[in-house]
Design a protein around this motif. Sequence first.
Motif, short mmCIF file in Angstrom:
data_model
loop_
_atom_site.label_atom_id
_atom_site.label_comp_id
_atom_site.label_asym_id
_atom_site.label_seq_id
_atom_site.Cartn_x
_atom_site.Cartn_y
_atom_site.Cartn_z
N THR A 1 -39.60 -14.47 -70.45
CA THR A 1 -40.57 -14.88 -70.15
C THR A 1 -40.53 -16.15 -69.52
O THR A 1 -39.64 -16.64 -69.76
CB THR A 1 -41.82 -15.02 -71.11
OG1 THR A 1 -41.31 -15.88 -71.67
CG2 THR A 1 -42.20 -13.59 -71.37
N ASP B 1 -41.26 -20.25 -79.91
CA ASP B 1 -39.84 -19.66 -78.91
C ASP B 1 -39.24 -18.65 -80.10
O ASP B 1 -39.12 -18.26 -81.15
CB ASP B 1 -38.19 -20.96 -78.90
CG ASP B 1 -38.62 -21.52 -77.89
OD1 ASP B 1 -39.29 -21.83 -77.22
OD2 ASP B 1 -38.42 -23.01 -78.35
N GLU C 1 -42.67 -18.87 -75.69
CA GLU C 1 -41.48 -17.89 -74.27
C GLU C 1 -41.01 -17.30 -75.37
O GLU C 1 -40.14 -17.51 -76.53
CB GLU C 1 -40.55 -19.86 -74.07
CG GLU C 1 -39.70 -18.82 -72.87
CD GLU C 1 -39.18 -20.10 -72.36
OE1 GLU C 1 -38.26 -19.30 -71.64
OE2 GLU C 1 -39.53 -21.22 -72.19
N PRO D 1 -43.15 -19.95 -69.97
CA PRO D 1 -43.77 -20.61 -70.73
C PRO D 1 -45.09 -19.60 -70.82
O PRO D 1 -45.47 -19.07 -69.22
CB PRO D 1 -43.82 -22.19 -70.08
CG PRO D 1 -42.55 -22.92 -69.69
CD PRO D 1 -42.11 -21.18 -68.81
#
Length: 188
Positions: A101, A176, A97, A103
Motif C-alpha cells: 500500500t 508501519d 502503511e 500511505p
Amino acid sequence: MPVIELHVIDGYTDDDKSRLCAVLTDAVRLVVPAPPDAVTVLIHEVAAAGYMRGRQHRTPAPALPDPTQAVRAFLAAMEAREIDRAREMLGAGFVMEFPGTGPLHRLEDLIDWAKDRYRFVTKTYEGFDALQSQGDAAIVYCRGTLSGEWPNGTAFDGIRFIDRFEVTGGLITKQDVWNDIAEMKDTK
C-alpha cells in the motif's frame, strides 16, 4: 553496579514510578553491561512546597500513558473489528502503511484494501519493545506471527510480522507494517 538517583516532585502514582524505574534500568543497560538486578534506581520525591524553578513553585506534569498499552488496546480493537473504538486511539494526521500500500489515513481504507488478501487475521505476540524517539513520539515495535483465513476459506498460520508504531500523547500517529503474508499467499 550502576546507581541512578532521580528527583521528582511528589505526585506520581506508584505505577508511574515503577514504569520510570524499569525504563531507566533498561536505558542504563543500553550502555553498561549489567544485568537488571545490578542496576539500582532511587527516586527521591520532593514536596511541591520544597521545589521552585523561576521563582515559582511547580507541580508535576501528569505521567504519559504507557505507549505499549496504547498499541495493545488499538490492536485488540482492530482484531475485534471495533473500528470506532480503534479510531478513538488515533492522533491527528494518523498514517499507516502496509506491504503493497501507499500511505493510508483511514481504518476503512485498510479494511477495504485487505478484503481481497484475507477474510480475517489474528496476531500472536512474541514481544513488544518501546523507546522514546528524539522527537515527541514514543516508538513501539510488536512482533510475532499471523494466523487467519485466506479469501477461499483456507486457514493460515505462522506468518511472521513486525509492526512499528509512533505514539504521541497516548495517541497513535503512525503505523508501519512488515510481514510475509504475500510470500505465503503465493503458495496457496
